[in-house]
Design a protein around this motif. Structure first.
Motif, PDB file in Angstrom:
ATOM      1  N   GLU A   1       0.838  -1.205   0.000  1.00  0.00           N
ATOM      2  CA  GLU A   1       0.000   0.000   0.000  1.00  0.00           C
ATOM      3  C   GLU A   1       0.870   1.250   0.000  1.00  0.00           C
ATOM      4  OE1 GLU A   1      -3.179   2.311   2.854  1.00  0.00           O
ATOM      5  OE2 GLU A   1      -3.439   0.137   2.614  1.00  0.00           O
TER       6      GLU A   1
ATOM      7  N   ILE B   1      -5.338  -0.944  -4.700  1.00  0.00           N
ATOM      8  CA  ILE B   1      -5.004  -1.132  -3.282  1.00  0.00           C
ATOM      9  C   ILE B   1      -6.148  -1.860  -2.570  1.00  0.00           C
ATOM     10  CG2 ILE B   1      -4.579   0.039  -1.079  1.00  0.00           C
ATOM     11  CD1 ILE B   1      -3.115   2.247  -2.699  1.00  0.00           C
TER      12      ILE B   1
ATOM     13  N   THR C   1      -5.717  -5.511  -0.896  1.00  0.00           N
ATOM     14  CA  THR C   1      -6.013  -5.679   0.525  1.00  0.00           C
ATOM     15  C   THR C   1      -7.066  -6.760   0.731  1.00  0.00           C
ATOM     16  OG1 THR C   1      -5.468  -3.350   0.885  1.00  0.00           O
ATOM     17  CG2 THR C   1      -6.703  -4.461   2.632  1.00  0.00           C
TER      18      THR C   1
END
Length: 174
Positions: A53, A149, A153
């Motif tokens: 990230e 992202i 995740t």
């Protein structure tokens, strides 16, 4: 914030929370247990998610160099890298990188990314670095990076959930 920015921030926050719930109440020793045939551990995934990230957020403001834009990938053959072993160091847990240390690092990364979500021009774009897995000459907008992202995740939260359940039966949802 606009609805779009709020949606990005809240979706990313939801998946971060799901990921972080997989390391709740674990010892550092449990965090380092590989519980499947994979070498992945909850600690190595936590490090990877935080560092990835951070790299993508820096890509938005600094360009391809933030993602190793100067790496020579010519020897990479897709299955370990040109006869040698390809090691993604974002998964390598160093001495002192405990669950507490990495959770704090991830929280700082999250704050920085959330600030970026709130302020950056979502249409601003950077060229992707040259790498075998990126389309040559492609550019990604900040919006596209944030979506990536979120996907990254969420994917790793699923991996972490499986690892955690194998360690002690705890589940993220259920």
């Amino acid at each position: 914030m606009s609805t779009e920015r709020t949606d990005i921030a809240s979706t990313l926050g939801k998946h971060r929370a799901l990921f972080l719930s997989t390391v709740r109440d674990l010892t550092d020793e449990q965090g380092l247990l590989p519980s499947t045939v994979s070498a992945l551990t909850l600690t190595s995934l936590l490090k990877h998610v935080a560092d990835t990230e951070k790299g993508w957020a820096e890509f938005i403001t600094k360009g391809p160099a933030a993602l190793g834009g100067d790496v020579d990938w010519s020897a990479f053959d897709g299955d370990g890298g040109g006869g040698g072993e390809f090691v993604d160091t974002r998964f390598v847990v160093e001495p002192g990188e405990t669950l507490a240390v990495l959770t704090a690092r991830y929280a700082e990364v999250a704050r920085t990314t959330d600030e970026l979500v709130a302020t950056v021009d979502l249409d601003s774009a950077q060229p992707l670095p040259k790498a075998p897995w990126f389309e040559a000459g492609a550019n990604w907008s900040a919006r596209r990076v944030f979506l990536h992202i979120i996907a990254e995740t969420a994917q790793h939260a699923g991996h972490a959930d499986i690892i955690r359940e194998a360690i002690d039966g705890a589940k993220t949802m259920g």
